[in-house]
Design an enzyme around this catalytic site. Structure first.
Site, PDB file in Angstrom:
ATOM      1  N   HIS A  64      14.719  81.285  70.725  1.00  0.00           N
ATOM      2  CA  HIS A  64      15.642  80.492  69.924  1.00  0.00           C
ATOM      3  C   HIS A  64      16.572  81.409  69.134  1.00  0.00           C
ATOM      4  CE1 HIS A  64      13.036  77.155  70.887  1.00  0.00           C
ATOM      5  NE2 HIS A  64      13.718  76.311  70.123  1.00  0.00           N
ATOM      6  N   ASN A  92       6.767  33.920  73.999  1.00  0.00           N
ATOM      7  CA  ASN A  92       5.333  33.725  73.819  1.00  0.00           C
ATOM      8  C   ASN A  92       4.575  35.033  74.050  1.00  0.00           C
ATOM      9  OD1 ASN A  92       5.168  34.084  76.600  1.00  0.00           O
ATOM     10  ND2 ASN A  92       4.964  31.913  77.048  1.00  0.00           N
ATOM     11  N   GLN A 136       7.960  37.349  83.692  1.00  0.00           N
ATOM     12  CA  GLN A 136       8.762  37.672  84.868  1.00  0.00           C
ATOM     13  C   GLN A 136      10.235  37.871  84.507  1.00  0.00           C
ATOM     14  OE1 GLN A 136       6.937  34.956  84.402  1.00  0.00           O
ATOM     15  NE2 GLN A 136       7.898  33.086  85.169  1.00  0.00           N
ATOM     16  N   THR A 144       5.511  32.297  64.963  1.00  0.00           N
ATOM     17  CA  THR A 144       6.388  32.205  63.802  1.00  0.00           C
ATOM     18  C   THR A 144       5.597  31.845  62.554  1.00  0.00           C
ATOM     19  OG1 THR A 144       8.493  31.273  63.037  1.00  0.00           O
ATOM     20  CG2 THR A 144       6.950  29.758  64.104  1.00  0.00           C
ATOM     21  N   HIS A 154       7.065  24.466  65.269  1.00  0.00           N
ATOM     22  CA  HIS A 154       7.386  25.387  66.359  1.00  0.00           C
ATOM     23  C   HIS A 154       6.264  25.501  67.380  1.00  0.00           C
ATOM     24  CE1 HIS A 154      11.261  27.321  65.619  1.00  0.00           C
ATOM     25  NE2 HIS A 154      10.989  27.287  64.334  1.00  0.00           N
ATOM     26  N   TYR A 188      16.547  37.288  75.876  1.00  0.00           N
ATOM     27  CA  TYR A 188      15.631  36.235  76.300  1.00  0.00           C
ATOM     28  C   TYR A 188      15.708  35.046  75.336  1.00  0.00           C
ATOM     29  CZ  TYR A 188      11.607  33.724  78.001  1.00  0.00           C
ATOM     30  OH  TYR A 188      10.806  32.745  78.526  1.00  0.00           O
ATOM     31  N   GLU A 217       7.592  36.604  57.997  1.00  0.00           N
ATOM     32  CA  GLU A 217       8.821  36.498  58.778  1.00  0.00           C
ATOM     33  C   GLU A 217       9.881  35.765  57.961  1.00  0.00           C
ATOM     34  OE1 GLU A 217      10.275  34.505  63.036  1.00  0.00           O
ATOM     35  OE2 GLU A 217       8.411  33.857  62.075  1.00  0.00           O
ATOM     36  N   HIS A 218       9.519  34.604  57.423  1.00  0.00           N
ATOM     37  CA  HIS A 218      10.393  33.829  56.539  1.00  0.00           C
ATOM     38  C   HIS A 218       9.688  33.672  55.198  1.00  0.00           C
ATOM     39  CE1 HIS A 218      10.914  32.204  60.703  1.00  0.00           C
ATOM     40  NE2 HIS A 218      12.196  32.353  60.415  1.00  0.00           N
ATOM     41  N   GLU A 226       8.084  80.229  63.650  1.00  0.00           N
ATOM     42  CA  GLU A 226       7.543  79.314  64.654  1.00  0.00           C
ATOM     43  C   GLU A 226       7.166  80.026  65.949  1.00  0.00           C
ATOM     44  OE1 GLU A 226      10.355  76.117  65.149  1.00  0.00           O
ATOM     45  OE2 GLU A 226       9.873  75.240  63.184  1.00  0.00           O
ATOM     46  N   GLN A 253       8.099  24.581  59.833  1.00  0.00           N
ATOM     47  CA  GLN A 253       7.745  25.791  60.565  1.00  0.00           C
ATOM     48  C   GLN A 253       6.575  25.541  61.495  1.00  0.00           C
ATOM     49  OE1 GLN A 253      10.021  27.893  59.905  1.00  0.00           O
ATOM     50  NE2 GLN A 253       9.385  29.328  61.491  1.00  0.00           N
ATOM     51  N   ASP A 294      17.545  29.145  60.348  1.00  0.00           N
ATOM     52  CA  ASP A 294      17.310  28.980  61.779  1.00  0.00           C
ATOM     53  C   ASP A 294      18.596  28.665  62.530  1.00  0.00           C
ATOM     54  OD1 ASP A 294      14.618  29.498  61.748  1.00  0.00           O
ATOM     55  OD2 ASP A 294      14.001  27.401  61.724  1.00  0.00           O
TER      56      ASP A 294
END
Length: 434
Positions: A424, A217, A194, A240, A265, A130, A331-332, A419, A262, A365
């Site tokens: 087994h 998003n 979607q 972000t 964004h 995506y 994240e950064h 067990e 940043q 980036d």
């Protein structure tokens, strides 16, 4: 703008309590599930027709076929500005160089004579990638998603990006040009939840995928959460964020510019400066308004910097600053201090670390060679950014001969007995008596 949080003069709390004191955007995924769930279910039941109607309603584009024709991909590449094409080609080269070193090789371990375990690394069969296109068409995300998937050996790759009314209902031309440069021929003009549903359930000419990656998003994130299990996902990405650990050696103009970049964004983007230098904090605060006023997206940036997710955290020293940034798990994370490399080596929690004055987040980036699809919201405490490994699965291949099994049969019998799973043990014992 950029409220101060003063943590000086007292003992810092533990990591979890400390994280609760720091600025961070809240992402309430559950709040949009009431919208996302029926939308995804509609795609599951009605397929392409549902995708068409949802796209018309949400994006204002009504196309009978949301698959992007090859002619449109070819045209986007042919018409791509030469400067932009050269930048994309350089980014692709650098990202390929870095990610090629992430390849995994099969390893066979001889546990005992006649008994081996081989770990095979097998790529995911088919992935859906995506690429956001809302506030900004992130054509660089095409590179960051596609290159590691290709290097991992994924055979079937599809890309989805929102349709743009200004471009005849097709995704952004830069997105299409990047796809064409990378040899991606399966592209869909579908955005939001979607798109994830299209990948997960299949619709129109899009066959279901095994995994979906890429930023998006809150609706994209909610759809990933909803379909997780049916498909694999890279992460539940939130807004972000950047954290900058800096001392009095940092250039306040650089620090201000990086916080602003940043914040560009998204109004929810987080920008946090952690510093023991009140002089640096004052200088950054003085510079930010002028730099913001000079930018194109000043309203968006101002909202982000004014929000509770952004701020300046004052600490006693760099040791305290390291505790803060580890609790934040950005994240950064930029390190702009004396001996920046040594300070960076002490960081435990970050999606990506940018060391020194000449390694801004903007470099990562686009053209550092690193990947910019990174964990947000503190998830860097336990997860990594997108890589070749994201698209590989380790499969253990177990091969023992009769003697090697016989040698361990007694231990299996003891463990199975403990067990209370006697069948087994019987499955091993029958091979010794047969």
């Amino acid at each position: 703008m950029l409220a101060r949080i003063d943590l000086r003069g007292s003992a810092l709390p533990g990591p979890r309590d400390l994280a609760g004191l720091l600025p961070r955007a809240g992402t309430d995924i559950d709040s949009v599930m009431a919208t996302v769930r029926p939308l995804c279910e509609d795609v599951r039941i009605r397929g392409a027709q549902a995708v068409r109607e949802i796209t018309a309603r949400l994006d204002g584009v009504d196309s009978e076929d949301f698959a992007v024709p090859q002619a449109a991909l070819d045209r986007a590449l042919a018409e791509c500005d030469p400067t932009l094409r050269a930048a994309l080609e350089e980014a692709i080269t650098r990202v390929r160089t870095v990610h090629a070193d992430q390849r995994r090789t099969d390893v066979t371990t001889q546990v005992v004579p006649g008994g081996t375990i081989t770990e095979r690394w097998v790529p995911v069969r088919r992935v859906g990638l995506y690429v956001p296109g809302g506030l900004a068409p992130l054509l660089s995300s095409v590179v960051m998603n596609v290159v590691p998937a290709q290097i991992a050996g994924v055979q079937s790759i599809a890309v989805a990006s929102p349709p743009q009314r200004d471009h005849g209902g097709l995704p952004d031309p830069g997105v299409l040009a990047a796809c064409a440069l990378l040899g991606i021929t399966e592209v869909y003009a579908v955005g939001g939840a979607q798109a994830v549903a299209t990948f997960g359930y299949g619709a129109g000419s899009c066959e279901p995928v095994d995994m979906v990656t890429g930023p998006g998003n809150v609706y994209v994130t909610a759809a990933k959460r909803l379909l997780r299990g049916l498909i694999g996902i890279d992460s539940e990405a939130g807004p972000t964020e950047v954290a900058i650990l800096a001392d009095d050696t940092a250039d306040p103009a650089h620090v201000a510019a990086d916080l602003i970049s940043q914040a560009e964004h998204d109004p929810l983007a987080g920008a946090v400066l952690v510093t023991p230098s009140e002089e640096l904090a004052d200088a950054v605060l003085a510079l930010v308004p002028g730099q913001v006023a000079a930018t194109k997206h000043s309203d968006r940036i101002t909202t982000a910097l004014d929000g509770t997710q952004s701020g300046i955290v004052l600490v006693d020293d760099l040791d305290a600053g390291l505790r803060v940034v580890d609790a934040y798990a950005a994240e950064h994370l930029e390190i702009q201090t004396r001996d920046a490399r040594e300070v960076a080596a002490r960081v435990r929690n970050a999606g990506a670390i940018f060391v020194g004055a000449w390694s801004p987040v903007s470099l990562g980036d686009y053209c550092a060679g690193s990947n910019h699809v990174l964990p947000t919201g503190g998830c860097a405490r336990f997860s990594s950014g997108l890589s070749v490994q994201s698209f590989l699965r380790g499969i253990h291949v177990v091969e023992y001969d009769r003697q090697a099994l016989a040698a361990v049969a007694g231990h299996i019998d003891a463990l199975a007995g403990a067990e209370d799973l006697p069948a087994h043990a019987a499955a091993v014992r029958i091979r010794q008596t047969g």
